[in-house]
Design a protein around this motif. Sequence first.
Motif, PDB file in Angstrom:
ATOM      1  N   ALA A  16      19.874  -0.551  19.780  1.00  0.00           N
ATOM      2  CA  ALA A  16      20.705  -1.476  19.006  1.00  0.00           C
ATOM      3  C   ALA A  16      21.185  -0.883  17.685  1.00  0.00           C
ATOM      4  O   ALA A  16      20.415  -0.267  16.948  1.00  0.00           O
ATOM      5  CB  ALA A  16      19.916  -2.754  18.717  1.00  0.00           C
ATOM      6  N   VAL A  47      22.476  -6.451  15.420  1.00  0.00           N
ATOM      7  CA  VAL A  47      21.819  -7.583  16.077  1.00  0.00           C
ATOM      8  C   VAL A  47      22.277  -8.877  15.414  1.00  0.00           C
ATOM      9  O   VAL A  47      22.134  -9.036  14.205  1.00  0.00           O
ATOM     10  CB  VAL A  47      20.274  -7.463  15.953  1.00  0.00           C
ATOM     11  CG1 VAL A  47      19.582  -8.685  16.542  1.00  0.00           C
ATOM     12  CG2 VAL A  47      19.770  -6.187  16.634  1.00  0.00           C
ATOM     13  N   ARG A  74      25.069  -1.952  21.212  1.00  0.00           N
ATOM     14  CA  ARG A  74      24.232  -0.833  21.647  1.00  0.00           C
ATOM     15  C   ARG A  74      24.959   0.498  21.495  1.00  0.00           C
ATOM     16  O   ARG A  74      26.142   0.601  21.775  1.00  0.00           O
ATOM     17  CB  ARG A  74      23.848  -1.004  23.120  1.00  0.00           C
ATOM     18  CG  ARG A  74      23.284  -2.368  23.485  1.00  0.00           C
ATOM     19  CD  ARG A  74      23.046  -2.473  24.995  1.00  0.00           C
ATOM     20  NE  ARG A  74      22.272  -1.317  25.425  1.00  0.00           N
ATOM     21  CZ  ARG A  74      22.620  -0.524  26.428  1.00  0.00           C
ATOM     22  NH1 ARG A  74      23.718  -0.760  27.116  1.00  0.00           N
ATOM     23  NH2 ARG A  74      21.870   0.502  26.734  1.00  0.00           N
ATOM     24  N   ILE A 122      11.184  -7.136  18.822  1.00  0.00           N
ATOM     25  CA  ILE A 122      12.003  -6.024  18.328  1.00  0.00           C
ATOM     26  C   ILE A 122      11.090  -4.812  18.212  1.00  0.00           C
ATOM     27  O   ILE A 122      10.048  -4.865  17.562  1.00  0.00           O
ATOM     28  CB  ILE A 122      12.616  -6.324  16.942  1.00  0.00           C
ATOM     29  CG1 ILE A 122      13.339  -7.679  16.952  1.00  0.00           C
ATOM     30  CG2 ILE A 122      13.580  -5.205  16.526  1.00  0.00           C
ATOM     31  CD1 ILE A 122      13.977  -8.050  15.614  1.00  0.00           C
ATOM     32  N   GLU A 155      14.406  -4.767  10.471  1.00  0.00           N
ATOM     33  CA  GLU A 155      15.356  -5.712  11.061  1.00  0.00           C
ATOM     34  C   GLU A 155      14.745  -7.122  11.109  1.00  0.00           C
ATOM     35  O   GLU A 155      15.414  -8.109  10.795  1.00  0.00           O
ATOM     36  CB  GLU A 155      15.764  -5.250  12.463  1.00  0.00           C
ATOM     37  CG  GLU A 155      16.983  -5.963  13.033  1.00  0.00           C
ATOM     38  CD  GLU A 155      18.266  -5.730  12.235  1.00  0.00           C
ATOM     39  OE1 GLU A 155      18.321  -4.756  11.450  1.00  0.00           O
ATOM     40  OE2 GLU A 155      19.209  -6.522  12.387  1.00  0.00           O
ATOM     41  N   VAL A 165      21.264 -13.868  21.614  1.00  0.00           N
ATOM     42  CA  VAL A 165      21.432 -12.804  20.629  1.00  0.00           C
ATOM     43  C   VAL A 165      22.491 -11.838  21.136  1.00  0.00           C
ATOM     44  O   VAL A 165      22.534 -11.509  22.320  1.00  0.00           O
ATOM     45  CB  VAL A 165      20.085 -12.089  20.336  1.00  0.00           C
ATOM     46  CG1 VAL A 165      19.458 -11.504  21.594  1.00  0.00           C
ATOM     47  CG2 VAL A 165      20.246 -10.990  19.279  1.00  0.00           C
ATOM     48  N   THR A 175      28.649  -3.992  23.440  1.00  0.00           N
ATOM     49  CA  THR A 175      28.013  -5.217  22.961  1.00  0.00           C
ATOM     50  C   THR A 175      27.670  -6.104  24.155  1.00  0.00           C
ATOM     51  O   THR A 175      28.505  -6.326  25.032  1.00  0.00           O
ATOM     52  CB  THR A 175      28.937  -5.970  21.986  1.00  0.00           C
ATOM     53  OG1 THR A 175      29.266  -5.081  20.915  1.00  0.00           O
ATOM     54  CG2 THR A 175      28.246  -7.200  21.407  1.00  0.00           C
ATOM     55  N   LEU A 202      20.727   1.069  12.913  1.00  0.00           N
ATOM     56  CA  LEU A 202      20.619  -0.389  12.786  1.00  0.00           C
ATOM     57  C   LEU A 202      20.462  -0.798  11.328  1.00  0.00           C
ATOM     58  O   LEU A 202      21.089  -1.745  10.857  1.00  0.00           O
ATOM     59  CB  LEU A 202      19.438  -0.888  13.630  1.00  0.00           C
ATOM     60  CG  LEU A 202      19.178  -2.382  13.621  1.00  0.00           C
ATOM     61  CD1 LEU A 202      20.400  -3.160  14.094  1.00  0.00           C
ATOM     62  CD2 LEU A 202      17.987  -2.716  14.518  1.00  0.00           C
ATOM     63  N   VAL A 208      14.655  -6.364  22.026  1.00  0.00           N
ATOM     64  CA  VAL A 208      15.659  -5.516  21.386  1.00  0.00           C
ATOM     65  C   VAL A 208      14.981  -4.213  20.975  1.00  0.00           C
ATOM     66  O   VAL A 208      13.903  -4.230  20.384  1.00  0.00           O
ATOM     67  CB  VAL A 208      16.256  -6.212  20.134  1.00  0.00           C
ATOM     68  CG1 VAL A 208      17.141  -5.256  19.347  1.00  0.00           C
ATOM     69  CG2 VAL A 208      17.045  -7.450  20.532  1.00  0.00           C
ATOM     70  N   VAL A 234      23.818  -8.112  20.889  1.00  0.00           N
ATOM     71  CA  VAL A 234      23.326  -6.800  20.495  1.00  0.00           C
ATOM     72  C   VAL A 234      24.403  -5.756  20.757  1.00  0.00           C
ATOM     73  O   VAL A 234      24.931  -5.674  21.865  1.00  0.00           O
ATOM     74  CB  VAL A 234      22.041  -6.426  21.282  1.00  0.00           C
ATOM     75  CG1 VAL A 234      21.550  -5.044  20.893  1.00  0.00           C
ATOM     76  CG2 VAL A 234      20.950  -7.460  21.056  1.00  0.00           C
ATOM     77  N   THR A 242      15.450  -0.580  18.799  1.00  0.00           N
ATOM     78  CA  THR A 242      16.274  -0.178  17.665  1.00  0.00           C
ATOM     79  C   THR A 242      16.717   1.278  17.735  1.00  0.00           C
ATOM     80  O   THR A 242      15.958   2.164  18.114  1.00  0.00           O
ATOM     81  CB  THR A 242      15.482  -0.340  16.358  1.00  0.00           C
ATOM     82  OG1 THR A 242      14.318   0.492  16.416  1.00  0.00           O
ATOM     83  CG2 THR A 242      15.046  -1.767  16.154  1.00  0.00           C
TER      84      THR A 242
END
Lengths: 309, 249
Positions: B143, B146, B157, B114, B45, B153, B165, B180, B174, B155, B176
Amino acid sequence: MSVLVYAEHDNATLNKVTLSVLAAAKEIGGDITVLVAGKGCGAVAEEAAKAEGVSKVLCADNDAYEHQLAENIAELVAEVGADYKHILAAATTTGKNFAPRVAALLDVAQISEISDVIDGDTFKRPIYAGNAIATVKCADEKKVITVRGTSFDGVAAEGGSASVENLDVVKDSGLSSFVSEELAKSDRPELTSADIVISGGRGMGNGDNFEILYKVADKLGAAVGASRAAVDAGFVPNDMQVGQTGKIVAPQLYMAVGISGAIQHLAGMKDSKVIVAINKDEEAPIFQVADYGLVADLFEAVPELDSKL
Amino acid sequence: MKVLVPIKRVIDYNVKVRVKADNSGVDLANVKMAMNPFCEIAVEEAVRLKEKGVVTEIVAVSIGPKAAQEQLRTAMALGADRSILVETDEEIQPLGIAKALKAIVEEEKPEMVILGKQAIDDDNNQTGQMLAALTGMPQGTFASEVNVEEGKVKVTREIDGGLQTVELKLPAVVTTDLRLNEPRYASLPNIMKAKKKPLDVKTPADLGVDMTPRVTIEKVETPAERKAGVMVGSVDELVEKLKNEAKVI
């Protein structure tokens, strides 16, 4: 000794998983207080007050808590939790989101997804996708714990008469805000609390073919799940995924249809009471955990099953 | 903007886990180790955000044994610009890791961290949330999407009922989830290039953090095996067994 249990809810009704968390709290022992945080969640607090073994319900009703934003909830729970030795939440995406944040704010460890209570300091929890069970002991004065709902039989939802106290504590970090939500709508029971679950895997071929599972599910009052392979292939949405990284289920009957049985999937369903596997590949690992295995083409077997129920 | 990507060295995803005979833990001797799959998604990401021009620098960091340098080299082969190893052979737990990461965040001042939502060994799912709490950052956990905008930001989820969101002010953490992205494989030229990228080694003492474990593992056991079932020959037989033997329908 006292335990604070964080209630899981949608601002309207109490999620059944909270009854399982209460069962874990009961095993730890001591007075049990339930914290309900949300917006317009008075009915949830009333419901929690009726649950077996609850001595007090604290209700924090505020805009800041409507969407369970971890930043706000963690501040609230850390403050309210100051008076408690154990803080318990369900190991749902809500509990997993805020509980570690609470623990860090209190400078204590967090114990994830306990499946058994040995005593107030010692718990069992699955590690390595459930391929090993660890017994862990926490030295911290205060314990922040998430509870695997399917490992505990919930306490009775009715019979209690705890007092409900309104909490006037507003924690609004201003760091995060809710944008939108896309919730799956279904008349079928919820996966994690259903008595019967029917799941489809890659063998289903496409999303439309799940229709044959829905028909059987509706006859049996079952929930419908899926393997990660089926979700990744785009057959069905991710909230249907059963497995290590999806939902953990332990129904009375679990039927795996067209699922090969990767260990990550087994981690999510192997505590089911009875497991049925229908797969055309007789070598599929799913048969090693199934109580009843049927080697057959699912597109013939499932409609036949439907007709015979 | 700068992104910090903490990663973990764990048992390879495909290895069948064996509990040690003395119940002291899981047997890791001569077992293939790899980057935790959720961490690979985090690296990917960050790399995609760099390719879009949103991110300017990616710093990978790992806390663990010397051998975790391998995973940091992998992260750099995938696109991280440099990396930091906080080397320790002691047992490490999420709160201690989060404290070490906080110290790194204070030095590096990334605008986003992240990391994977959980490691597939301890299945804790805690480090990102704890780091967010300790640094006072907002968090977007689990997430599946993103989107970085000016100073914030968004995100999306993966939550139990579907998707949620949230919008977070930067800097933010964040974590992951599986959907994602699909991580790329490192190319040979990039693996060669990664060998020349900078890798700093620090110790917990350099960072001044206390990483003493708070939880002791009393024992590790193999879960109860399900006893072997039976194969049925037809749908009729299956229905009969479920009704009369198992009594579940």
